[in-house]
Scaffold this active site. Structure first.
Site, PDB file in Angstrom:
ATOM      1  N   LYS A 239       1.041   4.840   6.699  1.00  0.00           N
ATOM      2  CA  LYS A 239       0.369   5.657   5.688  1.00  0.00           C
ATOM      3  C   LYS A 239       1.015   7.040   5.701  1.00  0.00           C
ATOM      4  CE  LYS A 239      -2.655   2.355   5.023  1.00  0.00           C
ATOM      5  NZ  LYS A 239      -2.539   1.484   3.873  1.00  0.00           N
TER       6      LYS A 239
ATOM      7  N   SER B 101       0.809  -1.223   0.000  1.00  0.00           N
ATOM      8  CA  SER B 101       0.000   0.000   0.000  1.00  0.00           C
ATOM      9  C   SER B 101       0.842   1.273   0.000  1.00  0.00           C
ATOM     10  CB  SER B 101      -0.955   0.024   1.198  1.00  0.00           C
ATOM     11  OG  SER B 101      -0.246   0.235   2.396  1.00  0.00           O
TER      12      SER B 101
END
Length: 196
Positions: A101, A65
């Site tokens: 993230k 990701s």
């Protein structure tokens, strides 16, 4: 009494005595050095674990990701804290996992993402050179979205596949979930260096 022999004890030579004294001293010194070394190693290991747990958590990346910035299997070091700027890499707890993230917006800020995947914070288009393929991705929140108090809005760099604050499964990250800011990659060796 005649016929009874006296036992005569032999006196060791001076060189033999010196050799025995050296052997005893060496043995004592050897034990002392070994004991000191073991104690030092235990203290250093305990200090390293303490530092790694409290101030500089070391994490291994799982998944894709965060491509192209971070890849599966890489090892990174983070710094404890929650003082972030747009674009910082943030690690946080989600259930029993730690996710990585990118910090996009803080409490009270408005986030909007258009169909092409361009991200706007308070109406300003973000410059995101770390994103190779922009995408709206897996978004089930209503846009524009205002970040709640004591929370941050985060996105993965691989926008098409990342599940992040655009999805209620992750949502915005609270202060209690935050582990810290990722600052350095330590593995693989050919990619060692600061991150940001």
């Amino acid at each position: 009494m005649p016929g009874k022999k006296k036992k005569v004890s032999e006196v060791p030579a001076v060189e033999d005595l010196r050799a025995e004294l050296r052997r005893v001293r060496y043995k004592k010194r050897y034990r002392s050095v070994v004991k000191s070394t073991v104690y030092t190693l235990v203290v250093v290991a305990a200090a390293a674990v303490l530092v790694a747990t409290i101030w500089l958590p070391v994490l291994q990346i799982y998944g894709t990701s965060m491509l192209p910035t971070l890849d599966d299997g890489e090892i990174v070091v983070s710094v404890k804290g929650s003082d972030f700027e747009a674009g910082d890499l943030v690690c946080f707890y989600l259930g029993n996992k730690i996710l990585v993230k990118r910090y996009i917006a803080g409490p009270g800020q408005w986030v909007n993402i258009d169909e092409e995947g361009n991200v706007y914070v308070n109406g300003q288009l973000l410059d995101e050179p770390y994103v190779s393929d922009k995408s709206l991705g897996d978004c089930n929140i209503e846009l524009p979205y205002q970040v709640p108090d004591n929370r941050i809005f985060v996105l993965g760099d691989h926008r098409e596949s990342s599940v992040d604050s655009r999805n209620t499964a992750v949502g915005c990250v609270s202060d209690e979930q935050i582990v810290g800011k990722i600052v350095f990659r330590v593995w693989p060796f050919n990619a060692i260096g600061p991150l940001g």
